[in-house]
Design a protein around this motif. Structure first.
Motif, PDB file in Angstrom:
ATOM      1  N   GLU A  40       0.732  -1.102   0.007  1.00 25.84           N
ATOM      2  CA  GLU A  40      -0.034  -0.076   0.118  1.00 25.84           C
ATOM      3  C   GLU A  40       0.948   1.205  -0.104  1.00 25.84           C
ATOM      4  OE1 GLU A  40      -2.520  -0.561   3.528  1.00 25.84           O
ATOM      5  OE2 GLU A  40      -3.733  -2.005   2.537  1.00 25.84           O
ATOM      6  N   ARG A  41       1.842   1.270   0.855  1.00 28.41           N
ATOM      7  CA  ARG A  41       2.777   2.379   0.913  1.00 28.41           C
ATOM      8  C   ARG A  41       3.704   2.842  -0.525  1.00 28.41           C
ATOM      9  NH1 ARG A  41       3.834   0.872   6.353  1.00 28.41           N
ATOM     10  NH2 ARG A  41       5.614  -0.578   5.695  1.00 28.41           N
ATOM     11  N   LEU A  42       3.861   1.570  -1.198  1.00 28.50           N
ATOM     12  CA  LEU A  42       4.600   1.620  -2.533  1.00 28.50           C
ATOM     13  C   LEU A  42       3.621   2.121  -3.593  1.00 28.50           C
ATOM     14  CD1 LEU A  42       7.049   1.067  -4.260  1.00 28.50           C
ATOM     15  CD2 LEU A  42       6.281  -0.951  -4.476  1.00 28.50           C
ATOM     16  N   GLU A  43       2.387   1.648  -3.417  1.00 26.58           N
ATOM     17  CA  GLU A  43       1.533   1.867  -4.401  1.00 26.58           C
ATOM     18  C   GLU A  43       1.225   3.642  -4.186  1.00 26.58           C
ATOM     19  OE1 GLU A  43      -1.813  -0.586  -4.310  1.00 26.58           O
ATOM     20  OE2 GLU A  43      -0.363  -2.198  -5.223  1.00 26.58           O
ATOM     21  N   TYR A  44       1.025   3.966  -3.040  1.00 29.90           N
ATOM     22  CA  TYR A  44       0.888   5.568  -2.589  1.00 29.90           C
ATOM     23  C   TYR A  44       1.965   6.374  -2.992  1.00 29.90           C
ATOM     24  CZ  TYR A  44      -0.006   9.456  -0.062  1.00 29.90           C
ATOM     25  OH  TYR A  44      -0.290  10.971   0.696  1.00 29.90           O
ATOM     26  N   ILE A  45       3.251   5.964  -2.967  1.00 25.94           N
ATOM     27  CA  ILE A  45       4.272   6.842  -3.355  1.00 25.94           C
ATOM     28  C   ILE A  45       4.313   6.707  -4.928  1.00 25.94           C
ATOM     29  CG2 ILE A  45       6.898   6.720  -3.211  1.00 25.94           C
ATOM     30  CD1 ILE A  45       6.602   5.732  -0.522  1.00 25.94           C
ATOM     31  N   LEU A  46       4.279   5.681  -5.473  1.00 25.58           N
ATOM     32  CA  LEU A  46       4.199   5.705  -7.162  1.00 25.58           C
ATOM     33  C   LEU A  46       3.092   6.631  -7.467  1.00 25.58           C
ATOM     34  CD1 LEU A  46       4.762   1.949  -7.803  1.00 25.58           C
ATOM     35  CD2 LEU A  46       6.321   3.821  -7.980  1.00 25.58           C
ATOM     36  N   GLY A  47       1.908   6.555  -6.859  1.00 25.23           N
ATOM     37  CA  GLY A  47       0.811   7.457  -7.206  1.00 25.23           C
ATOM     38  C   GLY A  47       1.176   8.935  -6.999  1.00 25.23           C
ATOM     39  N   LEU A  48       1.908   9.296  -5.793  1.00 27.30           N
ATOM     40  CA  LEU A  48       1.978  10.615  -5.636  1.00 27.30           C
ATOM     41  C   LEU A  48       3.246  11.152  -6.598  1.00 27.30           C
ATOM     42  CD1 LEU A  48       2.294  10.899  -1.664  1.00 27.30           C
ATOM     43  CD2 LEU A  48       0.734  11.981  -3.570  1.00 27.30           C
ATOM     44  N   THR A  49       4.057  10.443  -6.829  1.00 30.33           N
ATOM     45  CA  THR A  49       5.293  10.840  -7.562  1.00 30.33           C
ATOM     46  C   THR A  49       5.117  10.779  -9.223  1.00 30.33           C
ATOM     47  OG1 THR A  49       6.412   8.602  -7.348  1.00 30.33           O
ATOM     48  CG2 THR A  49       6.958  10.309  -5.685  1.00 30.33           C
ATOM     49  N   LYS A  50       4.021  10.145  -9.606  1.00 31.18           N
ATOM     50  CA  LYS A  50       3.697   9.886 -10.750  1.00 31.18           C
ATOM     51  C   LYS A  50       4.931   8.679 -11.566  1.00 31.18           C
ATOM     52  CE  LYS A  50       0.927  13.817 -11.926  1.00 31.18           C
ATOM     53  NZ  LYS A  50       0.583  14.918 -12.945  1.00 31.18           N
ATOM     54  N   ALA A  51       5.218   8.019 -10.750  1.00 30.90           N
ATOM     55  CA  ALA A  51       6.250   7.202 -11.223  1.00 30.90           C
ATOM     56  C   ALA A  51       5.605   5.723 -11.446  1.00 30.90           C
ATOM     57  CB  ALA A  51       7.567   6.958 -10.150  1.00 30.90           C
ATOM     58  N   ASN A  52       6.043   5.008 -12.471  1.00 27.45           N
ATOM     59  CA  ASN A  52       5.417   3.827 -12.814  1.00 27.45           C
ATOM     60  C   ASN A  52       6.247   2.738 -12.839  1.00 27.45           C
ATOM     61  OD1 ASN A  52       3.517   6.426 -14.340  1.00 27.45           O
ATOM     62  ND2 ASN A  52       2.227   4.847 -13.088  1.00 27.45           N
ATOM     63  N   ILE A  53       5.879   1.500 -12.686  1.00 31.99           N
ATOM     64  CA  ILE A  53       6.768   0.221 -12.984  1.00 31.99           C
ATOM     65  C   ILE A  53       5.902  -0.509 -14.001  1.00 31.99           C
ATOM     66  CG2 ILE A  53       7.669  -1.593 -11.811  1.00 31.99           C
ATOM     67  CD1 ILE A  53       7.820   0.304  -9.302  1.00 31.99           C
ATOM     68  N   ASP A  54       6.542  -1.279 -14.809  1.00 31.87           N
ATOM     69  CA  ASP A  54       6.258  -2.281 -15.517  1.00 31.87           C
ATOM     70  C   ASP A  54       7.233  -3.369 -15.670  1.00 31.87           C
ATOM     71  OD1 ASP A  54       7.669  -1.652 -18.096  1.00 31.87           O
ATOM     72  OD2 ASP A  54       6.276   0.311 -17.946  1.00 31.87           O
ATOM     73  N   ILE A  55       6.737  -4.598 -16.176  1.00 31.52           N
ATOM     74  CA  ILE A  55       7.754  -5.745 -16.470  1.00 31.52           C
ATOM     75  C   ILE A  55       7.392  -6.201 -17.998  1.00 31.52           C
ATOM     76  CG2 ILE A  55       8.729  -8.105 -16.107  1.00 31.52           C
ATOM     77  CD1 ILE A  55       8.385  -7.152 -12.981  1.00 31.52           C
ATOM     78  N   ILE A  56       8.120  -6.418 -18.811  1.00 33.15           N
ATOM     79  CA  ILE A  56       8.005  -6.782 -20.243  1.00 33.15           C
ATOM     80  C   ILE A  56       8.963  -7.533 -20.637  1.00 33.15           C
ATOM     81  CG2 ILE A  56       7.498  -5.631 -22.617  1.00 33.15           C
ATOM     82  CD1 ILE A  56       7.160  -2.923 -21.049  1.00 33.15           C
ATOM     83  N   ASP A  57       8.568  -8.628 -21.469  1.00 32.32           N
ATOM     84  CA  ASP A  57       9.271  -9.515 -22.036  1.00 32.32           C
ATOM     85  C   ASP A  57      10.172  -9.214 -23.314  1.00 32.32           C
ATOM     86  OD1 ASP A  57       7.576 -10.338 -24.172  1.00 32.32           O
ATOM     87  OD2 ASP A  57       6.713 -11.991 -22.960  1.00 32.32           O
ATOM     88  N   GLY A  58      10.805 -10.186 -24.023  1.00 34.53           N
ATOM     89  CA  GLY A  58      11.505  -9.653 -25.209  1.00 34.53           C
ATOM     90  C   GLY A  58      10.545  -9.575 -26.237  1.00 34.53           C
ATOM     91  N   ASN A  59       9.373 -10.045 -26.360  1.00 33.81           N
ATOM     92  CA  ASN A  59       8.373  -9.973 -27.325  1.00 33.81           C
ATOM     93  C   ASN A  59       7.408  -8.754 -27.093  1.00 33.81           C
ATOM     94  OD1 ASN A  59       9.182 -12.471 -29.019  1.00 33.81           O
ATOM     95  ND2 ASN A  59       8.317 -13.569 -27.440  1.00 33.81           N
TER      96      ASN A  59
END
Length: 172
Positions: A40-59
């Protein structure tokens, strides 16, 4: 905290009995609570800072997007990143994924998000191997819209000051 499990069974005389097992789950419940609070804290910080995370494969298939982006773009299941984020049929021109996977080095690029009012992000593409040995990238995306606006304003101000100095020097 105890978890109680009861199991009815019939003994060899035909009587029904109940076996009860008590398991102390205090530590597991504490760990679950801590994990939930950290998430919950991580999601709150990501939302406040407008930082986002994703994971993507080679395709270019999306393996994970954070909850903030899920709210904006919807479920990413079975979708490629360029289609999901940009509405494009093929990879973005400046995409750092192929370079990061080929060099096994962090790649930094910039992208404009048309579905987010042309928000400008700096994309840190970080290659890694998962537990199965497959190479993926984790992308950490930082909103740099305001930073870029301030840089452009400073540049305009500097140009105006330079022109004023030149004009003042010519007039004398």
């Amino acid at each position: 905290v105890l978890e109680v499990h009861t199991i009815p069974f019939e003994d060899n005389t035909g009587r029904w009995l109940v076996a009860e097992f008590n398991i102390d789950v205090t530590e597991r419940k504490r760990a679950e609570r801590e994990l939930r609070e950290t998430k919950e804290r991580l999601e709150y910080i990501l939302g406040l800072t407008k930082a986002n995370i994703d994971i993507i494969d080679g395709n270019y298939m999306i393996r994970y997007v954070d909850p903030v982006w899920r709210k904006i773009y919807g479920d990413p299941a079975g979708r490629k990143c360029h289609e999901y984020f940009m509405g494009q049929r093929g990879p973005c021109l400046a995409c750092g994924i192929p370079r990061a996977l080929q060099t096994r080095q962090i790649t930094v690029t910039e992208e404009v998000l048309p579905r987010e009012n042309n928000r400008l992000i700096e994309v840190h593409t970080i290659p890694f191997q998962n537990e199965a040995g497959e190479w993926l990238v984790a992308e950490f995306n930082l909103d740099i819209t305001e930073k870029r606006r301030m840089e452009q304003e400073a540049l305009k101000t500097q140009k105006v000051e330079s022109l004023s100095l030149l004009a003042g020097g010519v007039a004398h």
